[in-house]
Write an enzyme that holds these catalytic residues in place. Structure first.
Site, PDB file in Angstrom:
ATOM      1  N   ARG A   1       1.928  12.385  -9.056  1.00  0.00           N
ATOM      2  CA  ARG A   1       2.393  11.002  -8.856  1.00  0.00           C
ATOM      3  C   ARG A   1       3.848  10.843  -9.296  1.00  0.00           C
ATOM      4  NH1 ARG A   1      -1.992   7.657  -7.681  1.00  0.00           N
ATOM      5  NH2 ARG A   1      -3.940   8.132  -8.734  1.00  0.00           N
TER       6      ARG A   1
ATOM      7  N   PHE B   1      -1.874  16.334   3.850  1.00  0.00           N
ATOM      8  CA  PHE B   1      -2.092  15.584   2.621  1.00  0.00           C
ATOM      9  C   PHE B   1      -0.778  15.538   1.865  1.00  0.00           C
ATOM     10  CE2 PHE B   1      -3.677  14.335  -1.471  1.00  0.00           C
ATOM     11  CZ  PHE B   1      -4.635  13.405  -1.101  1.00  0.00           C
TER      12      PHE B   1
ATOM     13  N   GLU C   1       0.834  -1.205   0.000  1.00  0.00           N
ATOM     14  CA  GLU C   1       0.000   0.000   0.000  1.00  0.00           C
ATOM     15  C   GLU C   1       0.863   1.248   0.000  1.00  0.00           C
ATOM     16  OE1 GLU C   1      -2.626   1.558  -0.373  1.00  0.00           O
ATOM     17  OE2 GLU C   1      -4.368   0.731   0.655  1.00  0.00           O
ATOM     18  N   ASP C   2       0.317   2.333  -0.533  1.00  0.00           N
ATOM     19  CA  ASP C   2       1.051   3.604  -0.499  1.00  0.00           C
ATOM     20  C   ASP C   2       0.984   4.244   0.886  1.00  0.00           C
ATOM     21  OD1 ASP C   2      -1.690   4.129  -0.703  1.00  0.00           O
ATOM     22  OD2 ASP C   2      -1.516   5.605  -2.311  1.00  0.00           O
TER      23      ASP C   2
ATOM     24  N   ASP D   1      -4.196   5.770   5.959  1.00  0.00           N
ATOM     25  CA  ASP D   1      -4.702   7.039   6.488  1.00  0.00           C
ATOM     26  C   ASP D   1      -5.748   6.687   7.559  1.00  0.00           C
ATOM     27  OD1 ASP D   1      -5.293   9.739   6.673  1.00  0.00           O
ATOM     28  OD2 ASP D   1      -6.517   9.803   4.872  1.00  0.00           O
TER      29      ASP D   1
HETATM   30  P1  IMP Z   1      -7.644   5.223   3.967  1.00  0.00           P
HETATM   31  O1  IMP Z   1      -8.741   4.322   3.549  1.00  0.00           O
HETATM   32  O2  IMP Z   1      -8.185   6.480   4.615  1.00  0.00           O
HETATM   33  O3  IMP Z   1      -6.613   4.573   4.861  1.00  0.00           O
HETATM   34  O4  IMP Z   1      -6.881   5.761   2.691  1.00  0.00           O
HETATM   35  C1  IMP Z   1      -6.866   5.045   1.523  1.00  0.00           C
HETATM   36  C2  IMP Z   1      -6.241   5.696   0.358  1.00  0.00           C
HETATM   37  O5  IMP Z   1      -6.458   7.113   0.311  1.00  0.00           O
HETATM   38  C3  IMP Z   1      -4.734   5.535   0.306  1.00  0.00           C
HETATM   39  O6  IMP Z   1      -4.355   4.259  -0.163  1.00  0.00           O
HETATM   40  C4  IMP Z   1      -4.373   6.645  -0.649  1.00  0.00           C
HETATM   41  O7  IMP Z   1      -4.517   6.225  -1.985  1.00  0.00           O
HETATM   42  C5  IMP Z   1      -5.370   7.740  -0.319  1.00  0.00           C
HETATM   43  N1  IMP Z   1      -4.747   8.717   0.603  1.00  0.00           N
HETATM   44  C6  IMP Z   1      -4.917   8.838   1.922  1.00  0.00           C
HETATM   45  N2  IMP Z   1      -4.157   9.837   2.423  1.00  0.00           N
HETATM   46  C7  IMP Z   1      -3.489  10.359   1.369  1.00  0.00           C
HETATM   47  C8  IMP Z   1      -2.537  11.421   1.216  1.00  0.00           C
HETATM   48  O8  IMP Z   1      -2.117  12.122   2.173  1.00  0.00           O
HETATM   49  N3  IMP Z   1      -2.088  11.638  -0.049  1.00  0.00           N
HETATM   50  C9  IMP Z   1      -2.490  10.916  -1.134  1.00  0.00           C
HETATM   51  N4  IMP Z   1      -3.363   9.913  -1.034  1.00  0.00           N
HETATM   52  C10 IMP Z   1      -3.873   9.641   0.196  1.00  0.00           C
END
Ligand code: IMP
Length: 178
Positions: free
Chosen positions: A164, A151, A98-99, A102
């Site tokens: 990206r 962010f 995963e990247d 959050d």
């Molecule tokens: P989550 O479900 O809130 O944990 O986030 C899922 C997805 O949201 C991550 O896999 C990212 O693709 C995107 N995301 C969350 N925070 C960021 C950020 O700070 N920058 C860019 N993408 C984000």
């Protein structure tokens, strides 16, 4: 582009060093296990590409694309699969790549979804974690860096599909977020 982003959080060099360290740990942990690395598109694509090339045990690559309903900077936890795996993962050692974690909602969904396919094991490898926003905690065996509650973009991470292609990771100024 660097100017409009103001704050570089992680340099190309820092990312490269950390990716090698994580790959070395995976190499040690997965000897003889033939893992399947599942890259979550699109954000983890460069992380995956750099990581697998540093791993020294045989492994497979597969890809999943999911979309989370919500605004571009906030995930809702309702996830839809846009592209599923090509491989069967039953009985396999799966590593989700995963990247960023959050809220943790997307990962929670992915873990549940992949575990339902009866793999031998599912572990998580995330480049970044933003603990301040966590709603669900998932065990994550490999984590690159902790980032502040901002962010972030670059090295695969986007804001509305931009940034990206940056080699570094930077925080997007608040005034640029909708
Ligand atoms: P989550 O479900 O809130 O944990 O986030 C899922 C997805 O949201 C991550 O896999 C990212 O693709 C995107 N995301 C969350 N925070 C960021 C950020 O700070 N920058 C860019 N993408 C984000």
């Amino acid at each position: 582009m660097k100017n409009e982003l103001e704050e570089v959080l992680l340099t190309e060099e820092q990312i490269r060093t950390r990716v090698s360290e994580i790959a070395a740990r995976i190499t040690a942990d997965y000897e003889g296990k033939d893992p399947v690395l599942v890259c979550v598109l699109k954000g983890a694509v460069f992380f995956m590409a750099d990581l697998v090339r540093e791993i020294r045990v045989p492994c497979e690559m597969d890809f999943m694309a999911v979309s989370s309903y919500g605004s571009s900077s906030d995930s809702s936890g309702v996830v839809r699969i846009l592209k599923d795996l090509d491989a069967q993962v039953e009985g396999r050692h799966v590593i989700i790549v995963e990247d960023i974690i959050d809220t943790g909602l997307t990962l929670s969904y992915l873990m549940k979804n992949l575990k339902a396919r009866n793999p031998a094991d599912v572990q998580v490898c995330a480049l970044l974690t933003k603990p301040a926003r966590r709603k669900v905690d998932n065990p994550c065996r490999y984590v690159g860096f902790e980032v502040p509650n901002k962010f972030v973009v670059g090295y695969g991470l986007d804001y509305e599909e931009r940034y990206r292609n940056l080699r570094f990771i930077a925080a997007l100024p608040e005034e640029m977020l909708e």
